[in-house]
Design a protein around this motif. Sequence first.
Motif, PDB file in Angstrom:
ATOM      1  N   LEU A 188       1.261   0.802   1.003  1.00 33.26           N
ATOM      2  CA  LEU A 188       1.082   2.157   0.355  1.00 33.26           C
ATOM      3  C   LEU A 188       1.196   3.403   1.278  1.00 33.26           C
ATOM      4  N   GLY A 189       0.710   3.383   2.276  1.00 32.66           N
ATOM      5  CA  GLY A 189       1.144   4.481   3.107  1.00 32.66           C
ATOM      6  C   GLY A 189       2.488   4.716   3.476  1.00 32.66           C
ATOM      7  N   LEU A 245       4.253   6.232   0.421  1.00 35.03           N
ATOM      8  CA  LEU A 245       4.184   7.627   0.269  1.00 35.03           C
ATOM      9  C   LEU A 245       4.860   8.458   1.184  1.00 35.03           C
ATOM     10  N   VAL A 295       8.521   9.462  -0.042  1.00 36.55           N
ATOM     11  CA  VAL A 295       8.781  10.401  -1.016  1.00 36.55           C
ATOM     12  C   VAL A 295       9.042  11.922  -0.357  1.00 36.55           C
ATOM     13  N   GLY A 311       8.641   5.665   7.143  1.00 35.62           N
ATOM     14  CA  GLY A 311       7.900   5.198   5.991  1.00 35.62           C
ATOM     15  C   GLY A 311       8.524   3.714   5.549  1.00 35.62           C
ATOM     16  N   GLY A 361      10.845   9.671  -7.192  1.00 39.50           N
ATOM     17  CA  GLY A 361       9.491   9.927  -7.390  1.00 39.50           C
ATOM     18  C   GLY A 361       8.937   9.115  -8.444  1.00 39.50           C
ATOM     19  N   ALA A 403       8.780   5.467  -7.284  1.00 38.55           N
ATOM     20  CA  ALA A 403       7.557   5.326  -6.064  1.00 38.55           C
ATOM     21  C   ALA A 403       6.461   5.365  -7.011  1.00 38.55           C
ATOM     22  N   LEU A 404       6.195   6.105  -7.930  1.00 38.54           N
ATOM     23  CA  LEU A 404       4.821   5.956  -8.821  1.00 38.54           C
ATOM     24  C   LEU A 404       4.573   4.731  -9.152  1.00 38.54           C
ATOM     25  N   GLY A 412       3.818   2.112  -6.440  1.00 37.46           N
ATOM     26  CA  GLY A 412       2.363   2.526  -5.909  1.00 37.46           C
ATOM     27  C   GLY A 412       1.493   1.958  -6.731  1.00 37.46           C
TER      28      GLY A 412
END
Length: 435
Positions: free
Chosen positions: A328-329, A332, A335, A345, A404, A407-408, A411
Motif C-alpha cells: 500500500l505504501g 501511494l 501517485v 514506489g 489516480g 490507484a484508488l 488501494g
Amino acid sequence: MPAWYGRAREDAAARAGQLQQEVHPGMGSSRRVWEGYDKGSSGYRRILVALLCAGVATFAQLYSVQGVLPIMAEDLHVDAAQSALAVSAATLGLAVGVIPWSLVSDRWGRLRAMVIAVVAATCLGVLMGFMPTFEALVALRFVEGMALGGIPAVAMAYLAEEVSPRYGAVAAGTYISGTSLGGLFGRIVAAPLADFFGWQVGTSVVALLAAAAAVVFIVLAPRQRGFTPQPVRLTGEQGLLSHLWLNLRDRRLLTLYLQGFLLMGGFVAVYNYIGFHLGDEPFNVPQSVVSLLFLAYLSGTWSSARAGSLADRFGRRPVLIAAALIMLGGLLLTVVPWLPVIVAGLLVFTAGFFAAHSVANGWVPAMATEGRAQASSLYTLFYYGGSSALGYAAGIAFTGAGWGGAALCIGALIVIAIVLAAIFLPRRPVVPSGN
C-alpha cells in the motif's frame, strides 16, 4: 522447517505405505524409505535449477505480453482495458487449468505433468505472433494459460516429495524467486524489441528463449523417487469435490485464497497500466525505457526468499499484514507525479507483494487438514482469477479517471485484504492433524 512441509511428505508417504520401514520376513532387515534430496546434493541442485528454468519458461511467456500492451493496443486499435485481456485471458486459462493439472499429476506423476505442460505452452507461445486478429490472440492466450497451469499446480508437490523437509522452505522460496525472474525476463526482453520491431517480434523472441529454458528443465529434472500414483476420484469422502468443499468452507483458508485474489489482482493491475500512465503526459516515456521498470521485480526476488525466514521468526500473520502494508505504501508513491518517486514506489510495492504471496502460498498447505494438493490448487485458482478479473477491471477505472482512479481501486483491494487477514487469520501457527 515449516510444519506443512513435513506433514505433506508424511501424508504422501503414508498413502504409499512408505512412512514406516518395511521389514522383510526371514531377513531381519529393513529398507529405508525415500527422505528427499539434502541441500548440497547433486539432486537438490538439479531440482532447483530445473524448477528455476521451468519458472522462467512459464512466467516469461505468461507476462511477456504485459510489457507490450501500449504498442499492441495501438497496433490492434483497442483501448487499455481491452488490450489487458491478452494478459487476463492467459491468467484465467491458468486458473481454470490448475485443478485438472493437479489430478493429472496425481495419476501420471508430477514430473511428467510438468513436462507436458511446459512443452505444450511453449509451442502455443510460438504461435501467438501469427494470430490474424485480436480475438484470435485472446483465445490462443486462454489455451496457452491452461497449458501453463501445469507448472504452478504441481511444482510445490514435486518439491515436497523430492526434497528433504529440512530444506523445503528454502527450496520453495527459491522456486517463487524463479517465477519472479521469469516474469521479469519476459517483460524486459519483449518490450524493447517491440518498440523497434513490433510486438509480434518481441513476444516471439521470448517464446523461443522460453523453449530453450524448457529444454534445460526437461534435461536436468531428476526422476521422481517420492511419488506414488493415486486414483482420481471426483466424488466420495476422499474425492475431489469433497476436498474442494472442505477447504472452501474453512474461513481461514478462504481468507488466504482471498489474499491471493485481491493482492494479485492489484499487482497485475499496476503493471498492466503503469506503461500507459508513463507513456502519457507529462512523462512521455518510450516503452523501451518503461520496460526497465520491470526490473523492480528483482526486489520481489529478494523479498519472497526473505519473507520465509521472517515468518519462521515472527509468525506468518504479522509478516503477511506487514507485507500488504508495504504494498500500500509503495502504491501511494506511484501517485506522486515525479518519475524517481514512481520508480521507488514500484520497488516497494513489488517487494511487498512477493513477500505477501510467498507467505500466503506457503501457509495454505500448512493449514489444510485434507486434500492439500487441492487446497494449494484453490489458492492458485483464486490467485490467477484475481489477476484476470481485477487486472481487467482496474483498466475501466484507468480509462475513466486516469492513474489516480486506478490507484484508488487497487488501494481498496489491498485494504480489504489487510482487514480480512487481521480478522480471520490465526495469530499462532496452525499444525494440521493430518488426513
